[in-house]
Motif scaffolding. Structure first.
Motif, PDB file in Angstrom:
ATOM      1  N   THR A  15       2.001  -4.292 -14.864  1.00 58.38           N
ATOM      2  CA  THR A  15       1.195  -3.105 -14.613  1.00 58.38           C
ATOM      3  C   THR A  15       1.858  -1.956 -14.384  1.00 58.38           C
ATOM      4  O   THR A  15       3.005  -2.114 -13.717  1.00 58.38           O
ATOM      5  CB  THR A  15       0.024  -3.614 -13.760  1.00 58.38           C
ATOM      6  N   GLN A  16       1.110  -0.826 -14.423  1.00 60.69           N
ATOM      7  CA  GLN A  16       1.718   0.360 -13.791  1.00 60.69           C
ATOM      8  C   GLN A  16       1.461   0.191 -12.397  1.00 60.69           C
ATOM      9  O   GLN A  16       0.650  -0.697 -11.876  1.00 60.69           O
ATOM     10  CB  GLN A  16       0.970   1.596 -14.354  1.00 60.69           C
ATOM     11  N   GLY A  17       2.096   1.174 -11.472  1.00 62.04           N
ATOM     12  CA  GLY A  17       1.684   1.238  -9.946  1.00 62.04           C
ATOM     13  C   GLY A  17       0.161   1.833  -9.958  1.00 62.04           C
ATOM     14  O   GLY A  17      -0.007   2.925 -10.512  1.00 62.04           O
ATOM     15  N   VAL A  18      -0.937   1.066  -9.610  1.00 72.61           N
ATOM     16  CA  VAL A  18      -2.085   1.284  -9.576  1.00 72.61           C
ATOM     17  C   VAL A  18      -2.555   2.029  -8.022  1.00 72.61           C
ATOM     18  O   VAL A  18      -2.052   1.358  -6.889  1.00 72.61           O
ATOM     19  CB  VAL A  18      -2.914   0.063  -9.808  1.00 72.61           C
ATOM     20  N   VAL A  19      -3.069   3.060  -8.109  1.00 75.94           N
ATOM     21  CA  VAL A  19      -3.531   3.948  -7.030  1.00 75.94           C
ATOM     22  C   VAL A  19      -4.929   4.148  -7.121  1.00 75.94           C
ATOM     23  O   VAL A  19      -5.636   4.015  -8.065  1.00 75.94           O
ATOM     24  CB  VAL A  19      -2.715   5.142  -6.776  1.00 75.94           C
ATOM     25  N   VAL A  43      -1.753   3.486  -0.519  1.00 81.15           N
ATOM     26  CA  VAL A  43      -1.590   2.287  -1.033  1.00 81.15           C
ATOM     27  C   VAL A  43      -1.174   2.527  -2.725  1.00 81.15           C
ATOM     28  O   VAL A  43      -2.029   3.005  -3.599  1.00 81.15           O
ATOM     29  CB  VAL A  43      -2.502   1.240  -0.725  1.00 81.15           C
ATOM     30  N   GLU A  44      -0.033   1.730  -3.290  1.00 77.93           N
ATOM     31  CA  GLU A  44       0.106   1.771  -4.556  1.00 77.93           C
ATOM     32  C   GLU A  44       0.576   0.137  -4.810  1.00 77.93           C
ATOM     33  O   GLU A  44       1.075  -0.383  -4.045  1.00 77.93           O
ATOM     34  CB  GLU A  44       1.061   2.442  -5.028  1.00 77.93           C
ATOM     35  N   VAL A  45       0.006  -0.549  -6.008  1.00 79.13           N
ATOM     36  CA  VAL A  45       0.116  -2.044  -6.140  1.00 79.13           C
ATOM     37  C   VAL A  45       0.681  -1.945  -7.697  1.00 79.13           C
ATOM     38  O   VAL A  45       0.027  -1.513  -8.661  1.00 79.13           O
ATOM     39  CB  VAL A  45      -1.147  -2.605  -6.021  1.00 79.13           C
ATOM     40  N   MET A  46       1.630  -2.660  -8.075  1.00 83.81           N
ATOM     41  CA  MET A  46       2.090  -3.161  -9.186  1.00 83.81           C
ATOM     42  C   MET A  46       2.466  -4.446  -9.320  1.00 83.81           C
ATOM     43  O   MET A  46       2.969  -5.222  -8.368  1.00 83.81           O
ATOM     44  CB  MET A  46       3.603  -2.119  -9.391  1.00 83.81           C
ATOM     45  N   LEU A  47       2.064  -5.203 -10.442  1.00 81.03           N
ATOM     46  CA  LEU A  47       2.004  -6.407 -10.600  1.00 81.03           C
ATOM     47  C   LEU A  47       2.893  -6.937 -11.848  1.00 81.03           C
ATOM     48  O   LEU A  47       2.912  -6.136 -13.038  1.00 81.03           O
ATOM     49  CB  LEU A  47       0.514  -7.120 -10.775  1.00 81.03           C
ATOM     50  N   ILE A  48       3.413  -7.884 -11.878  1.00 80.54           N
ATOM     51  CA  ILE A  48       3.920  -8.801 -13.154  1.00 80.54           C
ATOM     52  C   ILE A  48       2.909 -10.144 -13.009  1.00 80.54           C
ATOM     53  O   ILE A  48       2.762 -11.062 -12.158  1.00 80.54           O
ATOM     54  CB  ILE A  48       5.241  -9.236 -13.046  1.00 80.54           C
ATOM     55  N   THR A  49       2.041 -10.327 -14.280  1.00 81.27           N
ATOM     56  CA  THR A  49       1.131 -11.572 -14.505  1.00 81.27           C
ATOM     57  C   THR A  49       1.933 -12.054 -15.613  1.00 81.27           C
ATOM     58  O   THR A  49       2.355 -11.680 -16.488  1.00 81.27           O
ATOM     59  CB  THR A  49      -0.256 -11.252 -14.337  1.00 81.27           C
ATOM     60  N   THR A  50       0.952 -13.225 -16.034  1.00 81.16           N
ATOM     61  CA  THR A  50       1.030 -13.988 -17.122  1.00 81.16           C
ATOM     62  C   THR A  50      -0.442 -14.344 -17.516  1.00 81.16           C
ATOM     63  O   THR A  50      -1.179 -14.416 -16.876  1.00 81.16           O
ATOM     64  CB  THR A  50       2.172 -15.286 -17.004  1.00 81.16           C
ATOM     65  N   GLN A  81       4.186  -5.790  -6.057  1.00 79.22           N
ATOM     66  CA  GLN A  81       5.259  -4.935  -5.469  1.00 79.22           C
ATOM     67  C   GLN A  81       4.226  -3.793  -4.619  1.00 79.22           C
ATOM     68  O   GLN A  81       3.066  -3.336  -5.446  1.00 79.22           O
ATOM     69  CB  GLN A  81       6.105  -4.107  -6.246  1.00 79.22           C
ATOM     70  N   ILE A  82       4.150  -3.761  -3.497  1.00 75.42           N
ATOM     71  CA  ILE A  82       3.047  -2.823  -2.942  1.00 75.42           C
ATOM     72  C   ILE A  82       3.719  -1.888  -1.846  1.00 75.42           C
ATOM     73  O   ILE A  82       4.684  -2.116  -1.172  1.00 75.42           O
ATOM     74  CB  ILE A  82       2.268  -3.943  -1.790  1.00 75.42           C
ATOM     75  N   TRP A  83       3.381  -0.519  -1.988  1.00 75.27           N
ATOM     76  CA  TRP A  83       4.004   0.432  -1.208  1.00 75.27           C
ATOM     77  C   TRP A  83       2.866   1.089  -0.426  1.00 75.27           C
ATOM     78  O   TRP A  83       1.612   1.213  -0.891  1.00 75.27           O
ATOM     79  CB  TRP A  83       4.206   1.476  -2.096  1.00 75.27           C
TER      80      TRP A  83
END
Length: 116
Positions: A25-29, A108-115, A66-68
């Motif tokens: 995913t993109q960094g989601v805000v 806050v910004e959240v980016m994920l790797i999922t399957t 990944q969380i910022w």
């Protein structure tokens, strides 16, 4: 050659990229940056749920996060929502750091790797 699926690409990025059953995913805000960290986080999780559903998966399949945070003091508030959102026993590998984000209203910004 394997197919790469890009969700809503623009000249800078895609909302998500799927390759071999992995979704990045993109960094989601948050959509409304006037909200506090709790409301921004809830909005981010709603957006992520929809994005993962588009790719035929959900938050039980997260491999890495990944969380910022603008302020690391918000980590406890974020973690309260995170632990309620991530199914029990399904926590991914994760990093959570304080960072200067692209817009000072972003908390806050959240980016994920999922399957799948």
């Amino acid at each position: 050659m394997s197919r790469i699926l890009r969700t809503e690409p623009n000249p800078v990025m895609s909302k998500a990229v799927e390759y071999h059953g992995f979704i990045f995913t993109q960094g989601v805000v948050a959509r409304d940056l006037s909200l506090d960290v709790t409301a921004q986080t809830k909005d981010i999780f709603e957006q992520i749920d929809a994005l993962l559903e588009t790719h035929g998966t959900d938050n039980t399949r997260i491999l890495q996060a990944q969380i910022w945070l603008k302020d690391i003091a918000d980590r406890d508030a974020f973690n309260t929502l995170w632990t309620a959102w991530v199914p029990e026993g399904q926590a991914p590998a994760r990093a959570c750091v304080q960072a200067v984000l692209a817009d000072p209203r972003m908390l806050v910004e959240v980016m994920l790797i999922t399957t799948k």
